[in-house]
Design a protein around this motif. Structure first.
Motif, PDB file in Angstrom:
ATOM      1  N   TYR A 196      65.803  54.063  67.321  1.00  0.00           N
ATOM      2  CA  TYR A 196      65.562  53.076  68.513  1.00  0.00           C
ATOM      3  C   TYR A 196      66.206  53.829  69.519  1.00  0.00           C
ATOM      4  CZ  TYR A 196      70.389  51.239  67.902  1.00  0.00           C
ATOM      5  OH  TYR A 196      71.604  50.829  67.667  1.00  0.00           O
ATOM      6  N   PRO A 197      67.439  54.509  69.461  1.00  0.00           N
ATOM      7  CA  PRO A 197      67.986  55.222  70.915  1.00  0.00           C
ATOM      8  C   PRO A 197      66.974  55.760  71.401  1.00  0.00           C
ATOM      9  CG  PRO A 197      69.328  55.340  69.050  1.00  0.00           C
ATOM     10  CD  PRO A 197      68.010  54.929  68.453  1.00  0.00           C
ATOM     11  N   LEU A 198      65.887  56.613  71.069  1.00  0.00           N
ATOM     12  CA  LEU A 198      64.750  57.318  71.602  1.00  0.00           C
ATOM     13  C   LEU A 198      63.843  56.642  72.245  1.00  0.00           C
ATOM     14  CD1 LEU A 198      64.306  59.974  68.812  1.00  0.00           C
ATOM     15  CD2 LEU A 198      65.487  60.152  70.807  1.00  0.00           C
ATOM     16  N   TRP A 199      63.445  55.326  71.739  1.00  0.00           N
ATOM     17  CA  TRP A 199      62.396  54.474  72.177  1.00  0.00           C
ATOM     18  C   TRP A 199      62.911  53.189  72.998  1.00  0.00           C
ATOM     19  CZ3 TRP A 199      62.046  49.833  69.893  1.00  0.00           C
ATOM     20  CH2 TRP A 199      62.732  49.660  68.629  1.00  0.00           C
ATOM     21  N   ALA A 200      64.169  52.936  72.861  1.00  0.00           N
ATOM     22  CA  ALA A 200      64.577  51.565  73.380  1.00  0.00           C
ATOM     23  C   ALA A 200      66.016  52.195  74.020  1.00  0.00           C
ATOM     24  CB  ALA A 200      64.864  50.323  72.506  1.00  0.00           C
ATOM     25  N   PRO A 201      66.544  53.092  74.588  1.00  0.00           N
ATOM     26  CA  PRO A 201      67.767  53.428  74.893  1.00  0.00           C
ATOM     27  C   PRO A 201      68.784  52.361  75.594  1.00  0.00           C
ATOM     28  CG  PRO A 201      66.292  54.533  76.430  1.00  0.00           C
ATOM     29  CD  PRO A 201      65.533  53.762  75.573  1.00  0.00           C
ATOM     30  N   GLN A 235      73.105  47.122  54.503  1.00  0.00           N
ATOM     31  CA  GLN A 235      72.929  48.703  54.883  1.00  0.00           C
ATOM     32  C   GLN A 235      71.998  48.779  56.032  1.00  0.00           C
ATOM     33  OE1 GLN A 235      72.934  52.528  52.566  1.00  0.00           O
ATOM     34  NE2 GLN A 235      71.133  51.366  52.294  1.00  0.00           N
ATOM     35  N   ILE A 236      70.697  48.104  55.511  1.00  0.00           N
ATOM     36  CA  ILE A 236      69.770  48.252  56.427  1.00  0.00           C
ATOM     37  C   ILE A 236      70.084  47.270  57.651  1.00  0.00           C
ATOM     38  CG2 ILE A 236      67.076  47.427  56.732  1.00  0.00           C
ATOM     39  CD1 ILE A 236      66.675  48.252  54.073  1.00  0.00           C
ATOM     40  N   LEU A 237      70.375  46.238  57.438  1.00  0.00           N
ATOM     41  CA  LEU A 237      70.907  45.469  58.816  1.00  0.00           C
ATOM     42  C   LEU A 237      71.917  46.303  59.790  1.00  0.00           C
ATOM     43  CD1 LEU A 237      70.722  42.668  60.166  1.00  0.00           C
ATOM     44  CD2 LEU A 237      72.945  41.855  59.062  1.00  0.00           C
ATOM     45  N   SER A 238      72.732  47.177  59.077  1.00  0.00           N
ATOM     46  CA  SER A 238      73.576  47.837  60.056  1.00  0.00           C
ATOM     47  C   SER A 238      72.811  48.847  60.961  1.00  0.00           C
ATOM     48  CB  SER A 238      74.637  48.690  59.101  1.00  0.00           C
ATOM     49  OG  SER A 238      73.809  49.764  58.374  1.00  0.00           O
ATOM     50  N   LEU A 239      71.401  48.943  60.664  1.00  0.00           N
ATOM     51  CA  LEU A 239      70.771  50.143  61.491  1.00  0.00           C
ATOM     52  C   LEU A 239      70.302  49.384  62.813  1.00  0.00           C
ATOM     53  CD1 LEU A 239      68.481  51.688  58.856  1.00  0.00           C
ATOM     54  CD2 LEU A 239      70.729  52.515  59.744  1.00  0.00           C
ATOM     55  N   PHE A 240      70.588  48.212  62.683  1.00  0.00           N
ATOM     56  CA  PHE A 240      70.041  46.964  64.050  1.00  0.00           C
ATOM     57  C   PHE A 240      71.077  47.525  65.088  1.00  0.00           C
ATOM     58  CE2 PHE A 240      67.309  45.340  60.970  1.00  0.00           C
ATOM     59  CZ  PHE A 240      66.320  44.779  61.399  1.00  0.00           C
ATOM     60  N   GLY A 285      71.341  50.962  72.987  1.00  0.00           N
ATOM     61  CA  GLY A 285      72.604  51.628  72.625  1.00  0.00           C
ATOM     62  C   GLY A 285      72.135  52.958  72.190  1.00  0.00           C
ATOM     63  N   LEU A 286      73.309  53.717  71.770  1.00  0.00           N
ATOM     64  CA  LEU A 286      73.099  54.984  71.207  1.00  0.00           C
ATOM     65  C   LEU A 286      72.783  54.862  69.549  1.00  0.00           C
ATOM     66  CD1 LEU A 286      75.520  56.792  73.267  1.00  0.00           C
ATOM     67  CD2 LEU A 286      73.139  56.597  73.648  1.00  0.00           C
ATOM     68  N   GLY A 287      73.022  54.009  68.811  1.00  0.00           N
ATOM     69  CA  GLY A 287      72.603  53.830  67.474  1.00  0.00           C
ATOM     70  C   GLY A 287      73.845  54.386  66.503  1.00  0.00           C
ATOM     71  N   ILE A 288      73.742  54.808  65.307  1.00  0.00           N
ATOM     72  CA  ILE A 288      74.689  55.519  64.429  1.00  0.00           C
ATOM     73  C   ILE A 288      75.177  56.749  65.008  1.00  0.00           C
ATOM     74  CG2 ILE A 288      72.892  56.456  62.777  1.00  0.00           C
ATOM     75  CD1 ILE A 288      76.361  55.154  61.934  1.00  0.00           C
ATOM     76  N   LEU A 289      73.934  57.638  65.737  1.00  0.00           N
ATOM     77  CA  LEU A 289      74.501  58.888  66.211  1.00  0.00           C
ATOM     78  C   LEU A 289      75.447  58.897  67.396  1.00  0.00           C
ATOM     79  CD1 LEU A 289      71.112  60.691  66.020  1.00  0.00           C
ATOM     80  CD2 LEU A 289      73.086  60.952  64.342  1.00  0.00           C
ATOM     81  N   GLY A 290      75.337  57.804  68.236  1.00  0.00           N
ATOM     82  CA  GLY A 290      76.301  57.452  69.275  1.00  0.00           C
ATOM     83  C   GLY A 290      77.512  57.026  68.795  1.00  0.00           C
ATOM     84  N   GLU A 291      77.567  56.189  67.648  1.00  0.00           N
ATOM     85  CA  GLU A 291      79.048  56.072  66.890  1.00  0.00           C
ATOM     86  C   GLU A 291      79.836  57.206  66.515  1.00  0.00           C
ATOM     87  OE1 GLU A 291      80.338  53.015  67.066  1.00  0.00           O
ATOM     88  OE2 GLU A 291      78.443  52.075  67.967  1.00  0.00           O
ATOM     89  N   ILE A 292      78.868  58.154  65.753  1.00  0.00           N
ATOM     90  CA  ILE A 292      79.629  59.360  65.211  1.00  0.00           C
ATOM     91  C   ILE A 292      79.893  60.352  66.336  1.00  0.00           C
ATOM     92  CG2 ILE A 292      79.047  61.772  63.938  1.00  0.00           C
ATOM     93  CD1 ILE A 292      77.092  59.960  62.211  1.00  0.00           C
ATOM     94  N   GLY A 293      79.216  60.353  67.438  1.00  0.00           N
ATOM     95  CA  GLY A 293      79.346  61.144  68.903  1.00  0.00           C
ATOM     96  C   GLY A 293      80.461  60.473  69.572  1.00  0.00           C
ATOM     97  N   ALA A 294      81.008  59.281  69.355  1.00  0.00           N
ATOM     98  CA  ALA A 294      82.016  58.796  70.011  1.00  0.00           C
ATOM     99  C   ALA A 294      83.382  59.127  69.577  1.00  0.00           C
ATOM    100  CB  ALA A 294      82.146  57.278  70.103  1.00  0.00           C
ATOM    101  N   LEU A 295      83.068  59.822  68.143  1.00  0.00           N
ATOM    102  CA  LEU A 295      84.473  60.324  67.427  1.00  0.00           C
ATOM    103  C   LEU A 295      84.660  61.718  67.899  1.00  0.00           C
ATOM    104  CD1 LEU A 295      83.648  58.855  63.977  1.00  0.00           C
ATOM    105  CD2 LEU A 295      85.317  57.905  65.606  1.00  0.00           C
TER     106      LEU A 295
END
Length: 180
Positions: free
Chosen positions: A19-24, A132-137, A27-37
């Protein structure tokens, strides 16, 4: 039917992960959370998480190997599909089902694990899979899903350790003696 469910589930999971690619604007999704670290924080977090997943898979693998071969509804090594991203998000439900049906088949022949324990173990397993699937939203739903999934996963892992100890505690067979 299993193939259709796994295929559709994997495609939907890939859509959620992307979703960060088609609906930026979401938010940035899980990759954004990891990148924030930052670096090396993100790398350490990912390595630690996958290390924990490996230990969890090892526990499930042990469960399957401790069950009698005739009770197993899948190969012990099948639990390692948890590393096949994004397929794993759907496959995790099937892994929980395979291990729980194997334990259920073993319950009839072995009183070390009760049917109630297996039902509770399966419910916790399906719970962490769903959250876990809900966490992807995106947004709050994703954070809440992750906040619920992690303790459910930990509780499921603890129960897996308990069942492994029970299964490993089987009495050794009486020694064979030769008659003269």
């Amino acid at each position: 039917m299993r193939v259709v469910v796994k295929t559709v589930g994997t495609v939907l999971t890939a859509i959620l992960l992307g979703y960060p690619l088609w609906a930026p604007e979401w938010g940035l999704g899980i990759l954004g959370e990891i990148g924030a670290l930052g670096m090396p924080g993100g790398l350490i977090a990912v390595a630690a998480f996958f290390g924990l997943v490996a230990l969890y898979c090892r526990a499930l693998h042990r469960t399957m190997t401790l069950l009698p071969p005739e009770a197993r509804t899948g190969a012990p090594a099948s639990v390692w599909w948890m590393f096949a991203i994004p397929y794993n998000f759907t496959e995790d439900f099937f892994i929980v089902r395979t291990v729980s049906t194997s334990m259920t088949a073993s319950v009839t022949a072995d009183a070390r694990v009760t049917g109630g324990f297996v039902r509770w173990w399966a419910a916790l397993g399906y719970g962490w899979c769903a959250f876990q699937i809900l966490s992807l939203f995106p947004g709050t739903a994703g954070y809440v899903g992750g906040a619920i999934a992690l303790p459910l996963w930990a509780a499921h892992w603890i129960m897996t350790g308990r069942v492994n100890r029970r299964l490993a505690a089987r009495q050794p067979a009486a020694p064979l003696t030769e008659s003269l």
